[in-house]
Design a protein around this motif. Sequence first.
Motif, PDB file in Angstrom:
ATOM      1  N   LEU A  45       4.170  23.544  46.656  1.00  0.00           N
ATOM      2  CA  LEU A  45       3.903  22.131  46.392  1.00  0.00           C
ATOM      3  C   LEU A  45       4.863  21.245  47.177  1.00  0.00           C
ATOM      4  CD1 LEU A  45       3.187  22.185  42.540  1.00  0.00           C
ATOM      5  CD2 LEU A  45       1.592  21.454  44.325  1.00  0.00           C
ATOM      6  N   THR A  46       6.096  21.718  47.347  1.00  0.00           N
ATOM      7  CA  THR A  46       7.070  20.986  48.157  1.00  0.00           C
ATOM      8  C   THR A  46       6.586  20.895  49.602  1.00  0.00           C
ATOM      9  OG1 THR A  46       8.926  21.636  46.750  1.00  0.00           O
ATOM     10  CG2 THR A  46       9.443  21.002  49.017  1.00  0.00           C
ATOM     11  N   LYS A  47       6.116  22.008  50.136  1.00  0.00           N
ATOM     12  CA  LYS A  47       5.595  22.016  51.507  1.00  0.00           C
ATOM     13  C   LYS A  47       4.352  21.143  51.639  1.00  0.00           C
ATOM     14  CE  LYS A  47       7.440  26.624  52.459  1.00  0.00           C
ATOM     15  NZ  LYS A  47       7.131  28.082  52.637  1.00  0.00           N
ATOM     16  N   LEU A  48       3.608  21.028  50.533  1.00  0.00           N
ATOM     17  CA  LEU A  48       2.410  20.190  50.526  1.00  0.00           C
ATOM     18  C   LEU A  48       2.770  18.705  50.505  1.00  0.00           C
ATOM     19  CD1 LEU A  48      -0.563  21.150  50.482  1.00  0.00           C
ATOM     20  CD2 LEU A  48      -0.565  20.734  48.006  1.00  0.00           C
ATOM     21  N   GLY A  49       4.015  18.396  50.113  1.00  0.00           N
ATOM     22  CA  GLY A  49       4.494  17.018  50.146  1.00  0.00           C
ATOM     23  C   GLY A  49       4.148  16.184  48.935  1.00  0.00           C
ATOM     24  N   VAL A  50       3.953  16.823  47.766  1.00  0.00           N
ATOM     25  CA  VAL A  50       3.533  16.060  46.592  1.00  0.00           C
ATOM     26  C   VAL A  50       4.610  15.968  45.501  1.00  0.00           C
ATOM     27  CG1 VAL A  50       1.099  16.591  46.966  1.00  0.00           C
ATOM     28  CG2 VAL A  50       2.462  18.075  45.486  1.00  0.00           C
ATOM     29  N   MET A  51       5.800  16.485  45.755  1.00  0.00           N
ATOM     30  CA  MET A  51       6.828  16.494  44.712  1.00  0.00           C
ATOM     31  C   MET A  51       7.374  15.101  44.391  1.00  0.00           C
ATOM     32  SD  MET A  51       6.904  19.496  43.543  1.00  0.00           S
ATOM     33  CE  MET A  51       8.426  19.712  42.627  1.00  0.00           C
ATOM     34  N   GLY A  52       7.135  14.147  45.271  1.00  0.00           N
ATOM     35  CA  GLY A  52       7.516  12.765  44.994  1.00  0.00           C
ATOM     36  C   GLY A  52       6.333  11.833  45.170  1.00  0.00           C
ATOM     37  N   GLY A  63       4.458   7.565  48.303  1.00  0.00           N
ATOM     38  CA  GLY A  63       3.944   6.206  48.277  1.00  0.00           C
ATOM     39  C   GLY A  63       2.546   6.092  47.701  1.00  0.00           C
ATOM     40  N   ALA A  64       2.115   7.089  46.941  1.00  0.00           N
ATOM     41  CA  ALA A  64       0.768   7.077  46.359  1.00  0.00           C
ATOM     42  C   ALA A  64       0.781   6.334  45.015  1.00  0.00           C
ATOM     43  CB  ALA A  64       0.267   8.506  46.172  1.00  0.00           C
ATOM     44  N   ASP A  65      -0.402   6.175  44.437  1.00  0.00           N
ATOM     45  CA  ASP A  65      -0.502   5.446  43.178  1.00  0.00           C
ATOM     46  C   ASP A  65      -0.510   6.392  41.979  1.00  0.00           C
ATOM     47  OD1 ASP A  65      -3.030   6.558  43.328  1.00  0.00           O
ATOM     48  OD2 ASP A  65      -4.078   4.658  43.657  1.00  0.00           O
ATOM     49  N   PRO A 113      16.315  13.830  46.345  1.00  0.00           N
ATOM     50  CA  PRO A 113      16.171  15.296  46.244  1.00  0.00           C
ATOM     51  C   PRO A 113      15.039  15.737  45.318  1.00  0.00           C
ATOM     52  CG  PRO A 113      18.178  14.560  45.144  1.00  0.00           C
ATOM     53  CD  PRO A 113      17.661  13.395  45.915  1.00  0.00           C
ATOM     54  N   LEU A 114      14.666  14.906  44.346  1.00  0.00           N
ATOM     55  CA  LEU A 114      13.502  15.223  43.515  1.00  0.00           C
ATOM     56  C   LEU A 114      12.223  15.112  44.349  1.00  0.00           C
ATOM     57  CD1 LEU A 114      14.288  13.375  40.142  1.00  0.00           C
ATOM     58  CD2 LEU A 114      14.679  15.775  40.721  1.00  0.00           C
ATOM     59  N   CYS A 115      12.148  14.060  45.160  1.00  0.00           N
ATOM     60  CA  CYS A 115      10.964  13.838  45.988  1.00  0.00           C
ATOM     61  C   CYS A 115      10.795  14.919  47.051  1.00  0.00           C
ATOM     62  CB  CYS A 115      11.039  12.470  46.662  1.00  0.00           C
ATOM     63  SG  CYS A 115      10.876  11.069  45.522  1.00  0.00           S
ATOM     64  N   THR A 116      11.905  15.447  47.528  1.00  0.00           N
ATOM     65  CA  THR A 116      11.831  16.468  48.576  1.00  0.00           C
ATOM     66  C   THR A 116      11.793  17.881  48.001  1.00  0.00           C
ATOM     67  OG1 THR A 116      14.254  16.457  48.782  1.00  0.00           O
ATOM     68  CG2 THR A 116      13.012  15.003  50.257  1.00  0.00           C
TER      69      THR A 116
END
Length: 379
Positions: A45-52, A63-65, A113-116
């Motif tokens: 999920l981190t590699k997918l870029g959705v953790m933040g 920057g999503a809703d 670090p949470l977002c990444t």
Amino acid sequence: MHFDLTEEQALIKKMMRDFSEGEVAPGADERDRTKQFPADVFDKLTKLGVMGLPFPEQYGGGGADTISFAITVEELSRVCASTGITYSAHISLGGAPIHLFGTHEQKEKYLTPLCTGEYMGAFGLTEPNAGSDAGGTQTKANLHGDKWIISGSKCFITNASYAKNLSLTAVTDRTKGTNGISAFIVSTDAPGFTVINNYEKMGLHSSNTTELILQDVTVPKENLLGKEGHGYKQFLATLDGGRIGIGAMAVGIAQGAYEKSLQYAKERKQFGQSLSSFQAIQFKLADMAMHIELARTMVYKAAWLKDKGRKFKKEAAMAKLFASEICMKACDQAVQIHGGYGYMKEYQVERFFRDAKLLEIGEGTSEVQRMVIARQIGC
């Protein structure tokens, strides 16, 4: 007014559906059996870029809703509620208080670090004697020079074993009641801070649920989160957003249970015909489909109001309450439709049933949601 997802939301839904089916679902039953935390899933999920996902890009977020966040939680929960609650808590309880009330410096240091995906987000509010009555917090924080000294305990805390820092509440002035409760960002590696992971739970076996013990834990003065004495209000505001996550979880679990029941009812033959040809089973499935559609609409509306910067406390409570209760009913009926097989782990709906119950309890019980709604309508 229109009810279509935006192009971005539709892309996120498809991405998360494919990811959940391909990466989360295959190991869900085994993780439930062994109680193994889905660390590999969260690496992906981190590699997918959705953790933040719903946080600003300047802090590493997507920057999503909030609707996109709800969609993500729903899709994960549709196949594995343990993964769904871990992700939901990471965002709505771990990241949200820092995003809402933190300084720019705190966001750079603790939200990024949470977002990444460097570590999981967590949030410490509940205590052994302060559950629904969160104002009964007994953990205390005393200021000594330029440091706070915190002592107390928290219970039922999600993700803490995998968090390097977390936010929690403590009493800074007992004479002021709930206005004497403040919030802090605390390192889990600090001397005197202990995370205990030994709960035996009904469901959500592969999620991490812990007890926190703080014995004279030293916290820098600048780690006060928001204003002194505002911690109680801040964490209640955080829970409003968290209830959207729980509502989305409920929709996802119910959707998963419904889909498995519909498939089974079409394939299972009794008395010379498929179960789905019997009106008794049709009515069960029709009710499940109706309730899920209504719950999803309520969750999306609460998320939409939040994204518009409008009041959403009532709608979030309604969505969480309705979605969690119809989820429990849907899972109950899913087991019933499967008959004896529904009681067996092989058919998965018993896992959905066990996992669903927490949603009527966590982040405010069904009774508390009714109290919130009653206040909001002027009672």
